[in-house]
Design a protein around this motif. Sequence first.
Motif, short mmCIF file in Angstrom:
data_model
loop_
_atom_site.label_atom_id
_atom_site.label_comp_id
_atom_site.label_asym_id
_atom_site.label_seq_id
_atom_site.Cartn_x
_atom_site.Cartn_y
_atom_site.Cartn_z
N ARG A 132 48.69 94.01 110.57
CA ARG A 132 48.51 92.79 111.36
C ARG A 132 48.35 91.58 110.46
O ARG A 132 48.94 90.53 110.70
CB ARG A 132 47.32 92.94 112.29
CG ARG A 132 47.09 91.67 113.12
CD ARG A 132 45.90 91.78 114.02
NE ARG A 132 46.33 92.29 115.29
CZ ARG A 132 45.57 92.37 116.37
NH1 ARG A 132 44.32 92.00 116.30
NH2 ARG A 132 46.04 92.84 117.50
N CYS A 139 54.44 85.32 109.73
CA CYS A 139 54.76 84.37 110.80
C CYS A 139 54.30 82.95 110.45
O CYS A 139 55.03 81.98 110.68
CB CYS A 139 54.10 84.81 112.11
SG CYS A 139 54.80 86.29 112.84
N GLU A 143 57.86 82.08 108.35
CA GLU A 143 58.58 81.56 109.51
C GLU A 143 58.06 80.20 109.95
O GLU A 143 58.60 79.61 110.88
CB GLU A 143 58.47 82.57 110.66
CG GLU A 143 59.10 83.91 110.31
CD GLU A 143 58.87 84.98 111.36
OE1 GLU A 143 58.34 84.66 112.45
OE2 GLU A 143 59.21 86.14 111.09
N ARG A 145 55.51 79.19 111.65
CA ARG A 145 55.07 79.08 113.04
C ARG A 145 53.63 78.58 113.06
O ARG A 145 52.89 78.80 112.11
CB ARG A 145 55.13 80.43 113.75
CG ARG A 145 56.53 81.00 113.87
CD ARG A 145 56.45 82.39 114.51
NE ARG A 145 57.73 83.06 114.51
CZ ARG A 145 58.51 83.19 115.58
NH1 ARG A 145 58.11 82.69 116.73
NH2 ARG A 145 59.65 83.82 115.50
N GLU A 149 51.95 79.68 118.52
CA GLU A 149 53.20 80.44 118.60
C GLU A 149 52.98 81.90 118.19
O GLU A 149 53.49 82.82 118.83
CB GLU A 149 54.28 79.83 117.70
CG GLU A 149 54.84 78.52 118.18
CD GLU A 149 55.83 77.94 117.19
OE1 GLU A 149 56.95 77.61 117.61
OE2 GLU A 149 55.47 77.83 116.00
N VAL A 150 52.25 82.10 117.11
CA VAL A 150 51.99 83.46 116.63
C VAL A 150 51.19 84.23 117.68
O VAL A 150 51.48 85.39 117.96
CB VAL A 150 51.25 83.44 115.27
CG1 VAL A 150 50.88 84.84 114.82
CG2 VAL A 150 52.11 82.75 114.21
N GLN A 152 51.11 83.77 120.89
CA GLN A 152 51.99 84.07 122.03
C GLN A 152 52.96 85.19 121.66
O GLN A 152 53.18 86.12 122.44
CB GLN A 152 52.76 82.82 122.44
CG GLN A 152 53.58 83.00 123.69
CD GLN A 152 54.25 81.69 124.11
OE1 GLN A 152 54.28 80.72 123.36
NE2 GLN A 152 54.80 81.69 125.31
N LEU A 153 53.51 85.14 120.48
CA LEU A 153 54.47 86.15 120.03
C LEU A 153 53.82 87.54 119.97
O LEU A 153 54.41 88.52 120.41
CB LEU A 153 55.01 85.78 118.64
CG LEU A 153 55.98 86.76 117.98
CD1 LEU A 153 57.32 86.73 118.71
CD2 LEU A 153 56.16 86.43 116.51
N LEU A 154 52.59 87.61 119.43
CA LEU A 154 51.91 88.89 119.26
C LEU A 154 51.06 89.27 120.48
O LEU A 154 50.44 90.33 120.48
CB LEU A 154 51.04 88.85 118.01
CG LEU A 154 51.77 88.58 116.70
CD1 LEU A 154 50.79 88.52 115.54
CD2 LEU A 154 52.84 89.62 116.44
N LYS A 155 51.02 88.37 121.46
CA LYS A 155 50.25 88.60 122.68
C LYS A 155 48.78 88.87 122.37
O LYS A 155 48.18 89.83 122.84
CB LYS A 155 50.85 89.75 123.51
CG LYS A 155 52.23 89.44 124.04
CD LYS A 155 52.78 90.59 124.86
CE LYS A 155 54.10 90.27 125.50
NZ LYS A 155 55.21 90.04 124.71
#
Length: 181
Positions: A132, A139, A143, A145, A149-150, A152-155
Amino acid sequence: MTELSQIDLQSLAAGHKRTWDAFVVAASPLINAVVRRSLANYRLSEDDVMDAAQDVFVRLCTNGFRLLKTYDPARAGLSTWLAVVSRSAAVDFARRRRQATSPIDDVPESALAVEDRHVEKLKIPEGLLTERQALILKCLYDEERDVAEVAQLLKIDAQTVRSTHHKALLRLREHFKEEAP
């Protein structure tokens, strides 16, 4: 000389001149000290520091003493409240005084002294970070981010991203500190 605790706040907020004059005399040492301390790192002139202190008084009496009327003795002492207001006003003053900047696109490249070198990517030893942590660093940095954003991407929650990022950086600092000569 009148003490701050002896000032009649209702009379002050009502705009009575004598009360205001007594308040200015009583509050000036505190306000000047807080403003001076708050602006110590801004490299302002003595006149600017005094103007910032004057700005505190202007804020307190502007719009029919609107700011002064927000003081609640149940939440803080008058000197504590004045210190907070003074610090805030001083920082705002310093921000307004900052020198104007030019957009980076308007500055010639030669003036920027930017070298076009490729920075070698840091090699992180296998197993130093959790999956993780490595993913979040990838990320955030590779990337580019942002935390939201991170998350949201990883929930996961944004605070979890920040916490994991922090723990990963601590591990990296500790590891590379040990390797340094």
